[in-house]
Design an enzyme around this catalytic site. Structure first.
Site, short mmCIF file in Angstrom:
data_model
loop_
_atom_site.label_atom_id
_atom_site.label_comp_id
_atom_site.label_asym_id
_atom_site.label_seq_id
_atom_site.Cartn_x
_atom_site.Cartn_y
_atom_site.Cartn_z
N CYS A 174 6.47 -6.17 6.36
CA CYS A 174 6.02 -5.52 5.13
C CYS A 174 7.07 -4.53 4.63
O CYS A 174 6.80 -3.79 3.68
CB CYS A 174 4.68 -4.81 5.35
N CYS A 195 -1.34 7.29 -11.93
CA CYS A 195 -1.88 6.91 -10.63
C CYS A 195 -0.74 6.45 -9.72
O CYS A 195 0.20 5.79 -10.18
CB CYS A 195 -2.91 5.79 -10.80
N TYR A 210 1.59 -7.65 18.07
CA TYR A 210 0.90 -6.85 17.04
C TYR A 210 -0.19 -7.72 16.42
O TYR A 210 -0.25 -7.88 15.20
CB TYR A 210 1.87 -6.35 15.97
N GLU A 212 -2.04 -6.26 21.40
CA GLU A 212 -2.45 -5.30 20.39
C GLU A 212 -2.84 -3.99 21.07
O GLU A 212 -3.49 -3.99 22.12
CB GLU A 212 -3.65 -5.84 19.59
N CYS A 259 0.04 1.73 -8.39
CA CYS A 259 0.87 0.63 -8.89
C CYS A 259 2.17 1.18 -9.49
O CYS A 259 2.21 2.30 -9.98
CB CYS A 259 0.14 -0.15 -9.98
N CYS A 304 -10.45 -0.56 -11.14
CA CYS A 304 -9.02 -0.67 -10.80
C CYS A 304 -8.63 -2.13 -11.00
O CYS A 304 -9.24 -3.02 -10.41
CB CYS A 304 -8.78 -0.23 -9.37
N ASP A 339 4.40 -9.36 13.86
CA ASP A 339 3.90 -8.77 12.62
C ASP A 339 3.77 -7.26 12.83
O ASP A 339 2.66 -6.73 12.93
CB ASP A 339 2.56 -9.39 12.24
N GLN A 357 -5.19 -8.59 6.39
CA GLN A 357 -4.44 -8.67 5.15
C GLN A 357 -5.34 -8.37 3.94
O GLN A 357 -6.47 -8.85 3.88
CB GLN A 357 -3.80 -10.05 4.99
N CYS A 383 -3.96 -0.98 -17.18
CA CYS A 383 -4.64 0.18 -16.59
C CYS A 383 -4.38 1.43 -17.41
O CYS A 383 -3.21 1.78 -17.66
CB CYS A 383 -4.18 0.39 -15.15
#
Length: 433
Positions: A383, A102, A292, A313, A105, A180, A356, A259, A96
């Protein structure tokens, strides 16, 4: 009025370890206006441990006297590499052209195998330091078969000139882009067309169904733009789209969570099913909770195997999608509300949990309910390894109700410092006297 000239100093340093955010650490000695020397620890983007580099350090702007806002906070200095004298053997060429500038990443300059090992090391250290697991049952990081062009969901910022792109690291300034390298190729095709037009501020959301070719774009585009996208072979949608995961079709709205890496989500789905149902003598008799639940991804997949699924949820948009996704399922119940509010009210016997949660992890009320009413199996999808370790410490050590069977890092976001994990916990057996 002439703007304040930026103060830039240059230092040649050997870079230290990577931070959790994927930056290399560097220490420099700086002298203040009074001649005092201070040791300064800096975060260097696009660097690797052991590299000898020259870095530029730009002092943050200081507000003029009398103009300082109550909300003003000093920013860290801006740092970048100007010369690479001795590169790491783990370094590779980042494809990139705006990598390092940026903010999207952090690891494109690191060989992919090294990225996987680094992520596993990060999880191991966090489980030891925060979770207090001396020897955590940690598995190797599951790689992404194609670590490029995997993202099915991008949110592009739009500047005052109507140009779409991503933001400069640590700022709100937009980098106009036409491509990208981690976005799906069809999203890049869309971005290239959007770049030919003036887009409405502040953002353009683009989601793509890799199995359906559905392209969801908000806000709705002008007729000329829509026609160009249609001519490019895209099936345009503005309200909902569909995607296929593990053989099931899911409807997704713009604001609903799904996801962002479909290929890795397929692997995650199998991990969740295996972790919850493995060694179960009669899965059809089980009642499980999908906490969740989002658009009902795990709930739908589990409903094919267990007796009953209770999906919880709080997002109204996601609940609408979950209701549609589970419309043909008669052994699933969807509850709208916060997990921490709904979970303690369940009167049904529960055999297993899929959790989750958002990046902040589980609320205390959720953990309390799992401790007070232990279930046979928990599969915790996380996450953020730090909040995962914090919650595992409570469930396995502070209130030792569960045994941690395994933690599986899954590279859901190659080229970035984000780490996804799937942890499997089993209720400890109580010795009856």
């Amino acid at each position: 009025m002439i703007g304040q000239e930026p103060l830039i100093a240059y230092h040649t340093v050997v870079l230290g370890a990577l931070t959790r955010e994927g930056d290399a650490l560097a220490e420099v000695i700086q002298q203040d206006v009074e001649g005092e020397q201070h040791r300064l620890s800096l975060h260097v983007p696009a660097g690797l441990p052991g590299e000898r580099v020259t870095i530029a350090v730009e002092a943050p702007p200081v507000p003029r006297p009398g103009r300082r806002s109550r909300r003003w906070k000093p920013r860290p200095p801006r740092v970048w590499i100007t010369e690479l004298h001795e590169p790491s053997p783990l370094r590779t060429v980042a494809p990139c052209p705006v990598f390092g500038t940026c903010g999207g990443c952090q690891l494109q300059h690191m060989q992919y195998a090294a990225q996987l090992e680094w992520k596993r090391t990060v999880v191991r250290d966090i489980l030891r330091n925060i979770g207090e697991f001396a020897d955590p049952p940690l598995l190797p990081t599951v790689p992404c078969d194609n670590p490029w062009h995997y993202r099915n969901h991008m949110r592009f910022s739009v500047n005052r000139r109507g140009q779409a792109g991503l933001t400069v690291r640590g700022t709100h300034r937009v980098l106009p882009l036409t491509n990208c390298p981690i976005a799906h190729e069809q999203i890049n095709r869309t971005l290239a067309i959007l770049s030919q037009h003036s887009n409405p501020q502040p953002q353009v959301l683009v989601r793509y169904g890799t199995a359906t070719n559905h392209m969801l774009i908000q806000p709705q585009q002008a007729e000329v733009v829509s026609q160009q996208l249609t001519d490019a072979g895209l099936d345009l949608h503005t309200e909902t789209m569909e995607e296929v995961l593990a053989g099931e079709t899911f409807r997704i709205r713009p604001s609903s969570f799904f996801q962002t890496n479909t290929a890795q989500a397929e692997k995650m789905a199998q991990m969740v099913l295996s972790g919850l149902l493995q060694n179960s003598q009669d899965a059809s008799a089980l009642t499980v909770v999908d906490a969740y639940c989002g658009v009902g991804t795990f709930a739908l997949l589990l409903a094919r195997h267990v007796g009953k699924v209770i999906a919880i949820e709080e997002s109204a948009s996601a609940v609408k999608d979950a209701q549609w996704n589970l419309r043909h399922i008669d052994n699933a119940e969807i509850i709208k509300g916060k997990v921490e509010d709904m979970l303690p009210t369940l009167a049904t016997r529960v055999d297993g949990f899929v959790i989750d949660p958002p990046r902040a992890g589980c609320q205390q009320a959720v953990l309390d309910a799992l401790i007070q009413h232990p279930v046979a199996k928990i599969v915790y999808v996380s996450c953020d390894p730090a909040t995962l370790a914090r919650d595992l410490k409570l469930l396995c050590h502070l209130h030792p109700v569960y045994h941690l069977c395994s933690v599986q890092p899954l590279d859901m976001f190659p080229q970035t410092a984000h780490i996804e994990c799937v942890a499997v916990l089993q209720r400890k057996e109580v010795n009856l006297i």
